[in-house]
Write an enzyme that holds these catalytic residues in place. Structure first.
Site, short mmCIF file in Angstrom:
data_model
loop_
_atom_site.label_atom_id
_atom_site.label_comp_id
_atom_site.label_asym_id
_atom_site.label_seq_id
_atom_site.Cartn_x
_atom_site.Cartn_y
_atom_site.Cartn_z
N TYR A 123 0.94 -1.51 -0.05
CA TYR A 123 -0.03 -0.01 0.10
C TYR A 123 0.92 1.29 0.05
O TYR A 123 1.76 1.40 0.98
CB TYR A 123 -0.93 0.05 1.14
CG TYR A 123 -2.33 0.65 0.98
CD1 TYR A 123 -3.35 -0.05 1.13
CD2 TYR A 123 -2.32 1.99 1.19
CE1 TYR A 123 -4.61 0.66 1.32
CE2 TYR A 123 -3.65 2.49 0.97
CZ TYR A 123 -4.51 1.97 0.88
OH TYR A 123 -5.94 2.72 0.88
N PRO A 128 8.32 11.57 -1.06
CA PRO A 128 9.24 12.34 -0.57
C PRO A 128 8.88 13.43 0.18
O PRO A 128 9.21 14.04 1.28
CB PRO A 128 10.36 12.91 -1.72
CG PRO A 128 9.96 11.66 -2.94
CD PRO A 128 8.64 11.11 -2.64
N GLY A 344 21.21 -6.21 30.63
CA GLY A 344 22.52 -5.65 30.95
C GLY A 344 23.35 -5.76 29.30
O GLY A 344 22.72 -5.48 28.27
N GLY A 345 24.62 -6.29 29.53
CA GLY A 345 25.49 -6.22 28.40
C GLY A 345 24.74 -6.90 27.25
O GLY A 345 24.90 -7.02 25.89
N GLU A 368 1.67 4.44 10.13
CA GLU A 368 0.16 4.79 10.49
C GLU A 368 -0.02 6.01 11.23
O GLU A 368 -1.11 5.84 12.16
CB GLU A 368 -0.39 3.33 11.09
CG GLU A 368 -0.06 2.12 10.33
CD GLU A 368 -0.22 2.18 9.06
OE1 GLU A 368 -1.18 2.72 8.54
OE2 GLU A 368 0.20 1.11 8.09
C1 LIG Z 1 9.68 1.31 7.94
C2 LIG Z 1 8.31 2.12 7.41
C3 LIG Z 1 7.59 1.56 6.72
C4 LIG Z 1 6.42 2.38 6.19
N1 LIG Z 1 5.63 1.57 5.59
C5 LIG Z 1 4.87 2.56 4.73
C6 LIG Z 1 3.91 2.13 3.66
O1 LIG Z 1 3.73 0.85 3.45
N2 LIG Z 1 3.04 2.75 2.92
C7 LIG Z 1 3.19 4.07 2.99
O2 LIG Z 1 2.20 4.69 2.43
N3 LIG Z 1 3.94 4.77 4.16
C8 LIG Z 1 4.59 4.01 4.83
N4 LIG Z 1 5.43 4.57 5.73
C9 LIG Z 1 5.48 5.96 5.70
C10 LIG Z 1 5.15 6.56 7.22
O3 LIG Z 1 3.71 6.13 7.37
C11 LIG Z 1 5.51 7.87 7.53
O4 LIG Z 1 6.80 7.71 7.86
C12 LIG Z 1 4.65 8.44 8.59
O5 LIG Z 1 3.58 8.84 8.24
C13 LIG Z 1 5.54 9.91 8.92
O6 LIG Z 1 5.82 10.71 7.75
P1 LIG Z 1 7.22 11.23 7.38
O7 LIG Z 1 8.14 10.17 7.55
O8 LIG Z 1 7.23 11.92 6.19
O9 LIG Z 1 7.43 12.15 8.44
P2 LIG Z 1 6.84 13.88 8.47
O10 LIG Z 1 5.27 13.80 8.29
O11 LIG Z 1 7.81 14.56 7.61
O12 LIG Z 1 7.17 14.15 10.28
C14 LIG Z 1 8.24 14.43 10.61
C15 LIG Z 1 7.96 14.65 12.08
O13 LIG Z 1 7.29 15.84 12.11
C16 LIG Z 1 5.99 15.65 12.95
N5 LIG Z 1 4.97 16.41 12.57
C17 LIG Z 1 4.52 16.51 11.10
N6 LIG Z 1 3.27 17.02 11.25
C18 LIG Z 1 3.14 17.57 12.35
C19 LIG Z 1 2.06 18.36 13.13
N7 LIG Z 1 1.02 18.78 12.68
N8 LIG Z 1 2.22 18.56 14.28
C20 LIG Z 1 3.26 17.98 15.07
N9 LIG Z 1 4.10 17.48 14.64
C21 LIG Z 1 4.22 17.21 13.25
C22 LIG Z 1 6.18 14.29 12.66
O14 LIG Z 1 5.32 13.56 13.88
C23 LIG Z 1 7.34 13.82 12.83
O15 LIG Z 1 7.88 13.58 14.31
C24 LIG Z 1 6.55 3.62 6.41
C25 LIG Z 1 7.66 4.30 7.13
C26 LIG Z 1 8.34 3.69 7.81
C27 LIG Z 1 9.76 4.16 8.42
#
Ligand SMILES: Cc1cc2nc3c(=O)[nH]c(=O)nc-3n(C[C@H](O)[C@H](O)[C@H](O)COP(=O)(O)OP(=O)(O)OC[C@H]3O[C@@H](n4cnc5c(N)ncnc54)[C@H](O)[C@@H]3O)c2cc1C
Length: 392
Positions: A123, A128, A344-345, A368
């Site tokens: 999904y 970016p 621990g270690g 999520e």
């Molecule tokens: C291992 C892994 C698997 C994943 N799998 C999927 C997948 O299968 N499909 C998919 O679509 N996505 C996937 N994701 C993406 C994931 O859902 C996103 O990484 C996540 O939603 C956060 O988006 P971002 O990384 O762009 O962070 P950003 O949205 O850029 O956020 C960066 C920081 O800013 C904070 N922030 C952002 N907006 C606000 C706000 N309004 N108020 C306060 N704080 C805020 C966030 O909480 C975070 O701490 C995956 C991510 C990882 C790491």
């Protein structure tokens, strides 16, 4: 408020637990040392052991090839599979709940084969420049006669290395609906390429590749849901996943507490088992207390989802799911931290369960919807509905 599992759910719990402890946990260290690699043959063999248990595709209706469990029963399954590291529990395949909204023809092409374990789905929403805010995407789908042309880039596509089709969320006409539309795309379609297989903190059995979509042509028959209805469907997927993530985190904390307690009782320093020292007792007591709270919340959220009849009740479930996800994921990270300290270690060695969970559980606070996003959902729901509507 206490919860007790019915005899049927207790039997389900025991069935999944047996699978996890006898088939999955013994594989953990081998998979960890192979950086998460599990061969296709091992995968297939394990699936054939899992199939007769009837616990796969648990959120999908039988008409779509699923095993149609209640949310409460799915929490039971997810809690147990959360007790294995390296995401070995994902071998109990669970296509997204929203796939049941596919039309009859799509059910036969995509959903039923995924429910049967013959095809695998991923999904793709994140890009970016679109993460927490999944409403403003750069990936576009533009209508061309009876087809759509998709262009864009998707990141962190979980299971994108083992799946053969993707449900992709694309920007469509912003004037129609929520401006987002979903499509089924076969990953061997011309124009679909893997940009990179990035390495992550965890070493789990599925990867999260970055995908590029360049002039990918799909027929309108592959459109999943209404034009402009994509974000709403993705939100339903997030809702369900949040409750199941909470359940898996409860399972992880359960295992960590069991293992750390056994170690603390056996490990002797300064002439006594370290379990006799109050600073160890505090870590274990806090962990168990927090796990109990998280389990109550998670089961309550699942029950609320099962019982929701009105639109308003369904909306309340969103806040409950967010509270369960927020609390259970943060709880599990605290429990893993305590467990590493108790070991621990040894707790810093990749062969140790606490070390693996310490890394693996970190992402539960990110995907999520991050913990910050859960708090925003909870706060707005509180402002709109009030305390009593949300927690009784
Ligand atoms: C291992 C892994 C698997 C994943 N799998 C999927 C997948 O299968 N499909 C998919 O679509 N996505 C996937 N994701 C993406 C994931 O859902 C996103 O990484 C996540 O939603 C956060 O988006 P971002 O990384 O762009 O962070 P950003 O949205 O850029 O956020 C960066 C920081 O800013 C904070 N922030 C952002 N907006 C606000 C706000 N309004 N108020 C306060 N704080 C805020 C966030 O909480 C975070 O701490 C995956 C991510 C990882 C790491």
């Amino acid at each position: 408020m206490e919860f007790t599992l019915s005899p049927e759910l207790k039997a389900l719990q025991q069935k999944v637990r047996k699978l996890v402890y006898e088939e999955l946990i013994p594989l953990e260290v081998e998979v960890e040392m192979a950086d998460g690699y599990l061969s296709p043959a091992q995968r297939a063999a394990l699936r054939e052991k899992i199939r007769p248990l009837g616990i796969h595709a648990s959120s999908l209706p039988q008409a779509a090839g699923g095993t149609a469990y209640s949310w409460e029963a799915q929490v039971v399954i997810n809690e147990e599979i959360g007790k294995a590291t390296n995401a070995l529990g994902w071998l109990v395949w669970a296509p997204a709940i929203v796939l049941k909204q596919a039309n009859a023809e799509q059910i036969e092409r995509y959903v039923r084969p995924a429910a049967n374990g013959e095809r695998d789905a991923c999904y793709a929403v994140t890009e970016p420049n679109a993460g927490s805010d999944a409403s403003v995407l750069s990936t576009t789908a533009v209508r061309d006669g009876n087809d759509w042309i998709i262009n864009g880039e998707k990141w962190h596509v979980t299971s994108g290395d083992v799946a053969d089709f993707v449900v992709i969320q694309c920007a469509t006409d912003p004037e129609i609906g929520d401006g987002n539309t979903l499509f089924f795309v076969d990953l061997d379609s011309p124009g679909v390429t893997v940009i990179e297989h990035p390495k992550y903190s965890h070493h789990i059995i599925d990867g999260h590749p970055k995908y590029a979509f360049k002039d990918v042509r799909v027929p309108d028959a592959n459109r999943f849901g209404e034009v402009g209805g994509g974000l709403a469907i993705s939100k339903e997927w997030f809702l369900h996943e949040r409750v199941m993530i909470a359940a898996r985190c409860c399972g992880a904390a359960y295992r960590l507490i069991e293992e750390a307690t056994a170690f603390a009782k056996a490990r002797v320093q300064f002439g006594s088992p370290i379990s006799e020292y109050q600073m160890t007792q505090q870590k274990l007591a806090d962990s168990l207390t927090e796990l109990w709270a998280a389990r109550l919340m998670t089961y309550a959220a699942a029950k609320a989802a099962d019982e929701a009849e009105t639109e308003e009740e369904r909306k309340r479930v969103h806040a409950k799911a967010s509270m369960a996800k927020l609390y259970a994921t943060e709880m599990a990270n605290r429990v893993a931290d305590h467990a590493v300290q108790i070991f621990g270690g040894r707790g810093y060695m990749r062969e140790n369960v606490a070390e693996r969970y310490f890394r693996e559980l970190r992402v539960e606070r990110i995907w999520e919807g991050t913990s910050e996003i859960q708090r925003i959902i909870i706060a707005y729901s509180l402002y709109k509905r009030g305390v009593e509507a949300l927690i009784g």
